[in-house]
Write a protein that holds these residues in place. Structure first.
Motif, PDB file in Angstrom:
ATOM      1  N   ARG A 107      46.222  35.255  53.579  1.00 57.26           N
ATOM      2  CA  ARG A 107      47.497  35.960  53.489  1.00 57.26           C
ATOM      3  C   ARG A 107      48.589  35.069  52.891  1.00 57.26           C
ATOM      4  O   ARG A 107      49.474  35.559  52.191  1.00 57.26           O
ATOM      5  CB  ARG A 107      47.938  36.430  54.873  1.00 57.26           C
ATOM      6  N   PHE A 110      48.301  35.262  49.161  1.00 56.45           N
ATOM      7  CA  PHE A 110      48.643  36.510  48.483  1.00 56.45           C
ATOM      8  C   PHE A 110      49.759  37.304  49.145  1.00 56.45           C
ATOM      9  O   PHE A 110      50.099  38.380  48.666  1.00 56.45           O
ATOM     10  CB  PHE A 110      47.401  37.409  48.407  1.00 56.45           C
ATOM     11  N   GLY A 111      50.315  36.810  50.214  1.00 60.84           N
ATOM     12  CA  GLY A 111      51.256  37.618  50.979  1.00 60.84           C
ATOM     13  C   GLY A 111      52.699  37.547  50.545  1.00 60.84           C
ATOM     14  O   GLY A 111      53.588  38.022  51.243  1.00 60.84           O
ATOM     15  N   GLY A 112      52.951  36.948  49.384  1.00 57.52           N
ATOM     16  CA  GLY A 112      54.319  36.880  48.913  1.00 57.52           C
ATOM     17  C   GLY A 112      55.122  35.768  49.578  1.00 57.52           C
ATOM     18  O   GLY A 112      56.344  35.735  49.472  1.00 57.52           O
ATOM     19  N   ASP A 116      55.732  31.016  42.742  1.00 63.05           N
ATOM     20  CA  ASP A 116      54.897  30.344  41.745  1.00 63.05           C
ATOM     21  C   ASP A 116      55.577  29.084  41.195  1.00 63.05           C
ATOM     22  O   ASP A 116      54.933  28.107  40.885  1.00 63.05           O
ATOM     23  CB  ASP A 116      54.537  31.267  40.580  1.00 63.05           C
ATOM     24  N   ALA A 123      49.630  27.680  40.513  1.00 62.16           N
ATOM     25  CA  ALA A 123      49.235  28.546  39.400  1.00 62.16           C
ATOM     26  C   ALA A 123      47.939  28.045  38.768  1.00 62.16           C
ATOM     27  O   ALA A 123      47.075  28.832  38.380  1.00 62.16           O
ATOM     28  CB  ALA A 123      50.350  28.604  38.357  1.00 62.16           C
ATOM     29  N   GLY A 126      45.004  28.846  41.197  1.00 57.34           N
ATOM     30  CA  GLY A 126      44.778  30.289  41.177  1.00 57.34           C
ATOM     31  C   GLY A 126      44.089  30.709  39.890  1.00 57.34           C
ATOM     32  O   GLY A 126      43.143  31.494  39.900  1.00 57.34           O
ATOM     33  N   ALA A 160      40.521  42.883  41.494  1.00 56.79           N
ATOM     34  CA  ALA A 160      41.344  43.818  42.259  1.00 56.79           C
ATOM     35  C   ALA A 160      40.511  44.499  43.348  1.00 56.79           C
ATOM     36  O   ALA A 160      40.972  44.673  44.479  1.00 56.79           O
ATOM     37  CB  ALA A 160      41.950  44.862  41.328  1.00 56.79           C
ATOM     38  N   HIS A 163      39.593  41.948  46.081  1.00 58.76           N
ATOM     39  CA  HIS A 163      40.855  41.604  46.736  1.00 58.76           C
ATOM     40  C   HIS A 163      41.312  42.748  47.636  1.00 58.76           C
ATOM     41  O   HIS A 163      41.751  42.530  48.761  1.00 58.76           O
ATOM     42  CB  HIS A 163      41.917  41.305  45.677  1.00 58.76           C
ATOM     43  N   GLY A 164      41.201  43.951  47.144  1.00 59.33           N
ATOM     44  CA  GLY A 164      41.594  45.118  47.926  1.00 59.33           C
ATOM     45  C   GLY A 164      40.739  45.276  49.171  1.00 59.33           C
ATOM     46  O   GLY A 164      41.265  45.521  50.264  1.00 59.33           O
ATOM     47  N   MET A 167      41.827  42.557  51.645  1.00 59.69           N
ATOM     48  CA  MET A 167      43.113  42.820  52.286  1.00 59.69           C
ATOM     49  C   MET A 167      43.003  43.934  53.320  1.00 59.69           C
ATOM     50  O   MET A 167      43.536  43.833  54.426  1.00 59.69           O
ATOM     51  CB  MET A 167      44.153  43.199  51.222  1.00 59.69           C
TER      52      MET A 167
END
Lengths: 201, 201
Positions: A107, A110-112, A116, A123, A126, A160, A163-164, A167
């Motif tokens: 998290r 990818f959780g904000g 960056d 970066a 990733g 995606a 990742h989806g 999550m």
DNA sequence: ACCTGAACACCGTTCAAGT
DNA sequence: ACCTGAACACCGTTCAAGT
């Protein structure tokens, strides 16, 4: 013994990062406070500012470390199967299993939480993890197993999806409906393979 | 005029929720403080505790409201196309566009901020949004356009993909690599359709 | 029932000071 | 160079008190 050490550590930066990862793994991100990290390491809670610009930079380093670990798992899974369709499937499982085994760490990645700009290594790490998937797909295309779409587009589509799944699993939005996680990954692998294959099977 | 009102609002709960959504949309989750909400509404910062058990419950209500909005968009997109393959494609676009247009709100819905147990309406609204996708897939299966897999499994696969695209887009992990977001959605729609179709095209 | 205001226990960060 | 300790400005929550 009697090691001549400055104040406390030979490599406080590394110790701070490791402790942060440990706290996040065992107690979650909300338990990560500079006070807790400092206390555990027997150091002032402001000692961190010598090695990071602030808490945000520490979190960025945690995220960066996470992408490094993830990439190693992905590449390992791919190589263990000797590439090919089995290699891609193994990467899918490895990806989701990493996330589910380290939900809080994932998290942070990818959780904000991270900016960056705060850490150039982030970066880079990733991008390297993503590149592992791109490389695998290019290898498949060269064997004419996979359609000749732009590799980056293919990789983003697959990324995606895993990742989806990761999550949703972490958020507990799958278990609620009688789902076997591995069965979902297997299904996704199959349907993606059918969707991007050159075969008309 | 001269409306006989209790202290401040006729429906403070509703006002608190609306203001929370507004702050999250314009300034992000980290700007959402009980002090800010109270001040904006001309009310004490502890007035909220009469209508919510705490900040967590407020965030859960925000998430719940988000799922309601998302469901309306999905159903609207499906019906506007009259269902079918075009309907499914439109749902994919509607899903990702909602997330990208309301990134902070979307993050509250999926970012691990909320505890399912804190608000029963949350699980219900989330389930209803998911059900809209399940229903669309069942309709497709009845027309024998889509394979006869378990609808929930199909829906989870597709949900994961659009959710993954949405999250990666919000996190800024796609733009970095010369990507047109709509092109990625279109590609995903095509490859998913190819993967779950009964046609061997 | 509904709301207030002071108080409490936290938090990240700054900064002058120590070695 | 590296670390400390006090101070600052924030935060969510509790609780006795007001109407």
């Amino acid at each position: 013994m009697a090691k001549k050490r400055a104040y406390h550590h030979g490599d406080l930066r590394r110790a701070l990062l490791q402790e942060a990862v440990r706290i996040i793994h065992t107690q979650g991100v909300e338990a990560l406070t500079l006070r807790a990290v400092g206390e555990k390491l027997g150091v002032s809670r402001t000692a961190l500012y010598r090695h990071f610009t602030g808490k945000a930079a520490l979190l960025a380093a945690v995220a960066s470390e996470g992408f490094r670990m993830l990439r190693l798992r992905l590449v390992g899974a791919w190589e263990r199967q000797g590439g090919g369709r089995d290699g891609l499937d193994a990467m899918g499982f490895a990806y989701v299993h990493f996330a589910v085994a380290n939900p809080s760490h994932y998290r942070v990645m990818f959780g904000g939480f991270v900016d960056d700009s705060v850490d150039p290594a982030l970066a880079e790490e990733g991008g390297a993890a993503f590149q592992a998937l791109v490389d695998a797909l290019i290898a498949q295309q060269q064997q004419t197993i996979v359609r000749g779409d732009a590799p980056v587009l293919l990789a983003q589509f697959i990324w995606a999806t895993v990742h989806g799944i990761a999550m949703l699993a972490i958020d507990g939005l799958l278990d609620r409906r009688q789902t076997d996680l591995d069965a979902l990954i297997r299904f996704a692998n199959e349907r993606i393979a059918a969707g991007i294959s050159t075969q008309k099977a």
